[in-house]
Design a protein around this motif. Structure first.
Motif, PDB file in Angstrom:
ATOM      1  N   GLU A 221      39.583  47.983  26.487  1.00 56.09           N
ATOM      2  CA  GLU A 221      38.651  46.862  26.646  1.00 56.09           C
ATOM      3  C   GLU A 221      38.969  46.005  27.870  1.00 56.09           C
ATOM      4  OE1 GLU A 221      40.375  47.408  23.709  1.00 56.09           O
ATOM      5  OE2 GLU A 221      38.705  48.642  22.981  1.00 56.09           O
ATOM      6  N   GLY A 222      39.979  46.395  28.633  1.00 59.17           N
ATOM      7  CA  GLY A 222      40.323  45.657  29.842  1.00 59.17           C
ATOM      8  C   GLY A 222      41.275  44.502  29.619  1.00 59.17           C
ATOM      9  N   GLU A 223      41.887  44.420  28.423  1.00 58.71           N
ATOM     10  CA  GLU A 223      42.877  43.376  28.169  1.00 58.71           C
ATOM     11  C   GLU A 223      44.189  43.699  28.864  1.00 58.71           C
ATOM     12  OE1 GLU A 223      43.007  41.051  24.039  1.00 58.71           O
ATOM     13  OE2 GLU A 223      43.001  43.214  23.781  1.00 58.71           O
ATOM     14  N   TRP A 224      44.905  42.667  29.250  1.00 55.27           N
ATOM     15  CA  TRP A 224      46.248  42.817  29.784  1.00 55.27           C
ATOM     16  C   TRP A 224      47.206  42.973  28.605  1.00 55.27           C
ATOM     17  CZ3 TRP A 224      49.040  38.390  32.900  1.00 55.27           C
ATOM     18  CH2 TRP A 224      50.280  38.869  33.352  1.00 55.27           C
ATOM     19  N   TRP A 225      47.878  44.125  28.542  1.00 60.67           N
ATOM     20  CA  TRP A 225      48.784  44.451  27.446  1.00 60.67           C
ATOM     21  C   TRP A 225      50.216  44.335  27.946  1.00 60.67           C
ATOM     22  CZ3 TRP A 225      47.484  44.848  22.492  1.00 60.67           C
ATOM     23  CH2 TRP A 225      48.420  45.384  21.578  1.00 60.67           C
TER      24      TRP A 225
ATOM     25  N   ALA B  16      48.758  32.774  38.142  1.00 61.44           N
ATOM     26  CA  ALA B  16      48.357  31.425  37.753  1.00 61.44           C
ATOM     27  C   ALA B  16      49.441  30.661  37.008  1.00 61.44           C
ATOM     28  CB  ALA B  16      47.086  31.494  36.895  1.00 61.44           C
ATOM     29  N   SER B  17      50.370  31.355  36.370  1.00 58.57           N
ATOM     30  CA  SER B  17      51.411  30.679  35.602  1.00 58.57           C
ATOM     31  C   SER B  17      52.684  30.402  36.399  1.00 58.57           C
ATOM     32  CB  SER B  17      51.768  31.503  34.351  1.00 58.57           C
ATOM     33  OG  SER B  17      50.657  31.559  33.471  1.00 58.57           O
ATOM     34  N   ASP B  18      52.672  30.677  37.697  1.00 56.64           N
ATOM     35  CA  ASP B  18      53.828  30.345  38.525  1.00 56.64           C
ATOM     36  C   ASP B  18      53.906  28.845  38.764  1.00 56.64           C
ATOM     37  OD1 ASP B  18      54.768  32.925  38.782  1.00 56.64           O
ATOM     38  OD2 ASP B  18      53.742  33.289  40.692  1.00 56.64           O
TER      39      ASP B  18
ATOM     40  N   PRO C 255      42.781  35.932  30.061  1.00 53.04           N
ATOM     41  CA  PRO C 255      42.185  37.081  30.749  1.00 53.04           C
ATOM     42  C   PRO C 255      42.889  37.320  32.075  1.00 53.04           C
ATOM     43  CG  PRO C 255      40.473  35.641  29.893  1.00 53.04           C
ATOM     44  CD  PRO C 255      41.770  34.903  29.716  1.00 53.04           C
ATOM     45  N   ARG C 256      43.133  38.569  32.385  1.00 50.71           N
ATOM     46  CA  ARG C 256      43.941  38.840  33.572  1.00 50.71           C
ATOM     47  C   ARG C 256      43.247  38.426  34.864  1.00 50.71           C
ATOM     48  NH1 ARG C 256      44.309  45.397  34.206  1.00 50.71           N
ATOM     49  NH2 ARG C 256      42.176  45.777  34.884  1.00 50.71           N
ATOM     50  N   ALA C 257      41.916  38.375  34.861  1.00 48.53           N
ATOM     51  CA  ALA C 257      41.202  37.901  36.052  1.00 48.53           C
ATOM     52  C   ALA C 257      41.493  36.428  36.310  1.00 48.53           C
ATOM     53  CB  ALA C 257      39.701  38.129  35.897  1.00 48.53           C
ATOM     54  N   GLU C 258      41.784  35.674  35.251  1.00 51.66           N
ATOM     55  CA  GLU C 258      42.179  34.276  35.425  1.00 51.66           C
ATOM     56  C   GLU C 258      43.646  34.171  35.825  1.00 51.66           C
ATOM     57  OE1 GLU C 258      41.216  31.854  32.054  1.00 51.66           O
ATOM     58  OE2 GLU C 258      39.207  32.713  31.856  1.00 51.66           O
ATOM     59  N   ALA C 259      44.462  35.088  35.345  1.00 48.80           N
ATOM     60  CA  ALA C 259      45.883  35.075  35.694  1.00 48.80           C
ATOM     61  C   ALA C 259      46.102  35.407  37.165  1.00 48.80           C
ATOM     62  CB  ALA C 259      46.642  36.055  34.817  1.00 48.80           C
ATOM     63  N   PHE C 260      45.240  36.277  37.724  1.00 47.15           N
ATOM     64  CA  PHE C 260      45.323  36.661  39.139  1.00 47.15           C
ATOM     65  C   PHE C 260      43.944  36.450  39.776  1.00 47.15           C
ATOM     66  CE2 PHE C 260      48.502  39.124  36.867  1.00 47.15           C
ATOM     67  CZ  PHE C 260      49.640  38.860  37.620  1.00 47.15           C
ATOM     68  N   PRO C 261      43.576  35.213  40.030  1.00 50.82           N
ATOM     69  CA  PRO C 261      42.203  34.925  40.453  1.00 50.82           C
ATOM     70  C   PRO C 261      41.815  35.503  41.805  1.00 50.82           C
ATOM     71  CG  PRO C 261      43.593  32.973  40.639  1.00 50.82           C
ATOM     72  CD  PRO C 261      44.387  33.998  39.906  1.00 50.82           C
TER      73      PRO C 261
END
Length: 262
Positions: free
Chosen positions: A52-56, A228-230, A25-31
């Motif tokens: 639906e708010g998914e990161w595409w 978050a993945s950096d 979820p993008r909110a977790e990717a950019f907290p």
């Protein structure tokens, strides 16, 4: 037809290997991102979010050439159905067809610059799957060292690094490298220890093919936001802020639009 961007005499061609949702979820990717920042980012790049708010995500490579000269390919996509990215990315990729649509024969690709060794950026460079049988592959030594130290946890070293070394096609860097007039590899560490980008310049015009130095339009608007993945978020932030001030435009693997003003 693939989308192109002119930088003086040079042409940068966006080659879309695939598209699909991100696994996190993008909110977790950019907290640290706020609702207001998300709204602005979605307005700036609406193709990067679903209803639906998914990161595409788009999964892009970029070809750089002057006229009909040799091609520099930046990143090599997710690869075919059996690639290392198959456990999360939408394989098979279509990079060979994108090259054909752009009028590029794989034999014209002289150099492949892998911005980093995450498996969605190196799929078609793996020798067992690659149409690029003669191209040298440029990587940063710091990324190679990371996967060599953890070769039992991922396939990058066994499937990519060792075979390319055996063929004499692996070019390991520590820093920057001029590839051709107007085309230069520049170290942009942070997302991975050896992340690199390709700077395309002619006269006063410039474009940075940025790999995953930034991954979402929210970081164009707010480059201070951590992803978050950096590997090293503080280093990635400093790199991103410095780089975006130095160029006029960026080409980013995963944005909805292939080219954006910096």
């Amino acid at each position: 037809m693939p989308v192109t961007h002119a930088v003086g005499r040079l042409t940068v061609i966006a080659l879309e290997d695939a598209e699909g949702p991100f696994f996190m979820p993008r909110a977790e990717a950019f907290p640290d991102a706020t609702a207001e920042q998300w709204a602005a980012a979605d307005a700036a790049d609406p193709a990067a979010v679903t209803a639906e708010g998914e990161w595409w995500l788009r999964f892009r490579s970029y070809a750089v050439r002057a006229g009909d000269g040799p091609v520099t390919l930046v990143d090599a996509g997710i690869g075919p159905a059996g690639s290392l990215a198959a456990d999360w990315a939408p394989v098979p990729g279509r990079l060979p067809g994108e090259l054909a649509a752009a009028g590029i024969d794989p034999a014209e690709v002289e150099t492949i610059v892998l911005t980093h060794l995450h498996n969605d950026h190196m799929g078609w460079a793996v020798p067992r799957d690659s149409p690029f049988t003669a191209a040298r592959v440029v990587v940063q030594r710091a990324d190679v060292a990371l996967y060599e130290a953890n070769r039992d946890q991922a396939g990058q070293f066994d499937l990519l690094v060792e075979p390319l070394r055996a063929e004499g096609r692996l070019h390991e860097l520590d820093g920057d490298l001029a590839l051709a007039p107007g085309i230069r590899v520049v170290a942009t560490p942070g997302h991975t220890p050896g992340h690199q980008s390709v700077l395309v310049e002619d006269g006063d015009d410039s474009l940075l093919v940025a790999g995953d130095m930034l991954v979402h339009a929210i970081q164009l608007l707010h480059p201070e936001l951590a992803y978050a993945s950096d590997f090293d978020p503080a280093q990635a932030r400093a790199t991103r802020q410095r780089a975006l001030k130095a160029v006029k435009a960026v080409a980013v693997s995963h944005l909805g639009e292939a080219f954006r003003q910096a």
